[in-house]
Scaffold this active site. Structure first.
Site, PDB file in Angstrom:
ATOM      1  N   LYS A  41      42.556  42.781  27.785  1.00  0.00           N
ATOM      2  CA  LYS A  41      43.018  44.135  27.712  1.00  0.00           C
ATOM      3  C   LYS A  41      42.641  44.925  26.646  1.00  0.00           C
ATOM      4  O   LYS A  41      41.357  44.851  26.018  1.00  0.00           O
ATOM      5  CB  LYS A  41      44.462  44.296  27.944  1.00  0.00           C
ATOM      6  CG  LYS A  41      44.889  43.276  29.106  1.00  0.00           C
ATOM      7  CD  LYS A  41      46.176  43.201  29.762  1.00  0.00           C
ATOM      8  CE  LYS A  41      46.609  42.412  30.739  1.00  0.00           C
ATOM      9  NZ  LYS A  41      47.870  42.687  31.452  1.00  0.00           N
TER      10      LYS A  41
ATOM     11  N   HIS B 125      41.858  46.175  38.513  1.00  0.00           N
ATOM     12  CA  HIS B 125      43.228  45.861  37.812  1.00  0.00           C
ATOM     13  C   HIS B 125      44.308  46.703  38.194  1.00  0.00           C
ATOM     14  O   HIS B 125      44.313  48.122  38.215  1.00  0.00           O
ATOM     15  CB  HIS B 125      43.068  45.610  36.452  1.00  0.00           C
ATOM     16  CG  HIS B 125      44.045  44.826  35.882  1.00  0.00           C
ATOM     17  ND1 HIS B 125      45.376  45.210  35.614  1.00  0.00           N
ATOM     18  CD2 HIS B 125      44.084  43.572  35.541  1.00  0.00           C
ATOM     19  CE1 HIS B 125      45.943  44.585  35.022  1.00  0.00           C
ATOM     20  NE2 HIS B 125      45.291  43.090  35.003  1.00  0.00           N
TER      21      HIS B 125
ATOM     22  N   SER C  72      51.287  35.992  34.592  1.00  0.00           N
ATOM     23  CA  SER C  72      51.998  35.035  33.711  1.00  0.00           C
ATOM     24  C   SER C  72      51.484  33.732  34.100  1.00  0.00           C
ATOM     25  O   SER C  72      52.369  32.483  34.057  1.00  0.00           O
ATOM     26  CB  SER C  72      53.384  35.434  33.907  1.00  0.00           C
ATOM     27  OG  SER C  72      53.882  36.669  33.689  1.00  0.00           O
TER      28      SER C  72
ATOM     29  N   GLY D  73      52.341  40.176  32.934  1.00  0.00           N
ATOM     30  CA  GLY D  73      52.967  40.634  31.708  1.00  0.00           C
ATOM     31  C   GLY D  73      54.423  40.122  31.737  1.00  0.00           C
ATOM     32  O   GLY D  73      54.927  40.810  30.557  1.00  0.00           O
TER      33      GLY D  73
ATOM     34  N   ASN E 134      41.650  38.217  30.279  1.00  0.00           N
ATOM     35  CA  ASN E 134      41.637  39.579  30.302  1.00  0.00           C
ATOM     36  C   ASN E 134      42.215  39.777  29.068  1.00  0.00           C
ATOM     37  O   ASN E 134      43.474  39.918  28.768  1.00  0.00           O
ATOM     38  CB  ASN E 134      42.299  40.374  31.525  1.00  0.00           C
ATOM     39  CG  ASN E 134      42.426  41.683  31.505  1.00  0.00           C
ATOM     40  OD1 ASN E 134      41.671  42.321  30.636  1.00  0.00           O
ATOM     41  ND2 ASN E 134      43.241  42.219  32.476  1.00  0.00           N
TER      42      ASN E 134
ATOM     43  N   GLU F 193      46.689  39.544  41.957  1.00  0.00           N
ATOM     44  CA  GLU F 193      47.668  39.420  40.791  1.00  0.00           C
ATOM     45  C   GLU F 193      48.962  40.521  41.352  1.00  0.00           C
ATOM     46  O   GLU F 193      48.905  41.974  41.384  1.00  0.00           O
ATOM     47  CB  GLU F 193      47.009  40.266  39.682  1.00  0.00           C
ATOM     48  CG  GLU F 193      45.833  39.640  39.216  1.00  0.00           C
ATOM     49  CD  GLU F 193      45.551  39.922  37.786  1.00  0.00           C
ATOM     50  OE1 GLU F 193      45.634  39.012  36.921  1.00  0.00           O
ATOM     51  OE2 GLU F 193      45.559  41.357  37.336  1.00  0.00           O
TER      52      GLU F 193
ATOM     53  N   GLU G 195      46.599  47.830  36.311  1.00  0.00           N
ATOM     54  CA  GLU G 195      46.706  48.784  35.249  1.00  0.00           C
ATOM     55  C   GLU G 195      45.858  50.041  35.399  1.00  0.00           C
ATOM     56  O   GLU G 195      46.068  51.251  35.068  1.00  0.00           O
ATOM     57  CB  GLU G 195      46.719  48.174  33.805  1.00  0.00           C
ATOM     58  CG  GLU G 195      47.818  47.232  33.654  1.00  0.00           C
ATOM     59  CD  GLU G 195      47.530  46.193  32.886  1.00  0.00           C
ATOM     60  OE1 GLU G 195      46.661  46.026  31.926  1.00  0.00           O
ATOM     61  OE2 GLU G 195      48.225  45.194  32.749  1.00  0.00           O
TER      62      GLU G 195
HETATM   63  C1  PEP Z   1      46.561  40.156  33.924  1.00  0.00           C
HETATM   64  O1  PEP Z   1      46.688  41.492  33.397  1.00  0.00           O
HETATM   65  O2  PEP Z   1      45.352  40.189  34.495  1.00  0.00           O
HETATM   66  C2  PEP Z   1      47.329  39.199  33.804  1.00  0.00           C
HETATM   67  C3  PEP Z   1      47.448  38.379  34.658  1.00  0.00           C
HETATM   68  O3  PEP Z   1      48.124  39.238  32.381  1.00  0.00           O
HETATM   69  P1  PEP Z   1      49.455  38.309  32.279  1.00  0.00           P
HETATM   70  O4  PEP Z   1      48.476  37.046  32.195  1.00  0.00           O
HETATM   71  O5  PEP Z   1      49.694  38.597  30.921  1.00  0.00           O
HETATM   72  O6  PEP Z   1      50.626  38.324  33.253  1.00  0.00           O
END
Ligand code: PEP
Length: 251
Positions: free
Chosen positions: A11, A96, A214, A174, A9, A168, A98
Site C-alpha cells: 500500500k 483493490h 488479515s 486491515g 501489498n 478480499e 481501497e
Molecule cells: C489488503 O489490503 O490487500 C490486505 C489483505 O490487507 P491486510 O492483510 O492488512 O488485511
C-alpha cells in the site's frame, strides 16, 4: 497445475530507502531456499525499478498496485502498464477495494486496466470482495459474481487464463478480523465454480485464487490448507520481512 502465490501489498507505506531495505531483507531470507509458492511484493510505483534491481526477480516477483486505464499520452500523474513493465515488475494488483472506494474505480475502468495489463505482459491479481453489509445480507456470492461478470469474465479464455484472482472481503481488510477458514474456502470454491461455468473446468482448475484480509503468520497455514485457497494477498503482515517470510513458509 495452478500456482500457489503469496503476494504482499505494501500500500502507501515505506520510503524508497525503507522499501529497499525490506525487499533486500526478504531477498536475503530466501537465499538458498526454494519456496513452495510464487512470491510477489506489491510496492508503490516509485520503488518498482530499484526494488526489481536489488532482488532476485526469479524468486521474488515485483508488482505495481495500479496502472492507468490509458495507453500513454497527456494524463498527468498517471503510470502506464508499459512503464510498469519496463521497471522489471511482472504483476499488477488491480481492483483493490481501497481503489474502488477512495479513487472511484468502476468495473468499466477496471476492465480497461486488466486488458492493458495483459497486453503489456503483466499478470493482474484481480481483487474482488464484499462489504460487511452485503455479507450480513448473505448476498456475497451474487455480489462477487457481478464484480467478475462486469470485468474479467468478458475477457477471452486465453486472456483470462493469464490472471490470478484475490478474494478480499472488505470487512477483513486491515481489521484484524479474518474470514473464517470455511467462509474463505466457500467463497473461493464458489468463484472456481463460476469460472468453470464460464470458461470450462480446465481453466477453473488452473486459475490461482488467493484469499486476502488479515492473513498472517498464525492463520496462513490453516487457510492455505484448504483445497481452493491458492495463497494470500497480504497487507499489514507484508511490511516486515520475518512476518511475510513466515507466511511464505506456511506452504
Ligand atoms: C489488503 O489490503 O490487500 C490486505 C489483505 O490487507 P491486510 O492483510 O492488512 O488485511
Amino acid at each position: 497445475m495452478r500456482k500457489n502465490i503469496v503476494a504482499g501489498n505494501w500500500k502507501m507505506n515505506k520510503t524508497l530507502q525503507e522499501g529497499l531495505a525490506l525487499a533486500t531483507e526478504l531477498n536475503e531470507s530466501l537465499a538458498g531456499v526454494t519456496p513452495n509458492c510464487d512470491v510477489v511484493i506489491g510496492t508503490p510505483f516509485i520503488h518498482l525499478a530499484s526494488v526489481a534491481a536489488a532482488i532476485d526477480t526469479n524468486k521474488i516477483a515485483v508488482a505495481a498496485q495500479n496502472i492507468a486505464d490509458k495507453d500513454s499520452g497527456a494524463f498527468t500523474g498517471e503510470v502506464s502498464a508499459a512503464m510498469v513493465k519496463s521497471t522489471g515488475a511482472s504483476y499488477v494488483i488491480l481492483g483493490h477495494s481501497e481503489r474502488r472506494e477512495y479513487y472511484g474505480e468502476t468495473s468499466e475502468t477496471l476492465n480497461k486496466k486488466v486488458t492493458l495489463a495483459l497486453a503489456n505482459g503483466l499478470t493482474p491479481i484481480y481483487c474482488c470482495g464484499e462489504s460487511l453489509e452485503i455479507r450480513n445480507a448473505n448476498t456475497q456470492n451474487d455480489f462477487v459474481k457481478n464484480q467478475l461478470d462486469e470485468t474479467i469474465f468478458n475477457l477471452s479464455a486465453d486472456d483470462f487464463s493469464k490472471l490470478a484472482i484475490a478474494y478480499e472481503p472488505i470487512w477483513a481488510i486491515g481489521t484484524g478480523v479474518t474470514a473464517s477458514t470455511a467462509q474463505a474456502q466457500d467463497m473461493l470454491q464458489f468463484i472456481r465454480s463460476i469460472i468453470a461455468a464460464k470458461f470450462g473446468a480446465d481453466i477453473a482448475q488452473n486459475t490461482s485464487i488467493l484469499y486476502g484480509g488479515s492473513c498472517n503468520a498464525k492463520n496462513a497455514a490453516e487457510l492455505f490448507s484448504q483445497p481452493d485457497i491458492d495463497g494470500g494477498l497480504i497487507g499489514g503482515a507484508s511490511l516486515k520481512a520475518a512476518d511475510f517470510k513466515a507466511i511464505i513458509d506456511a506452504f
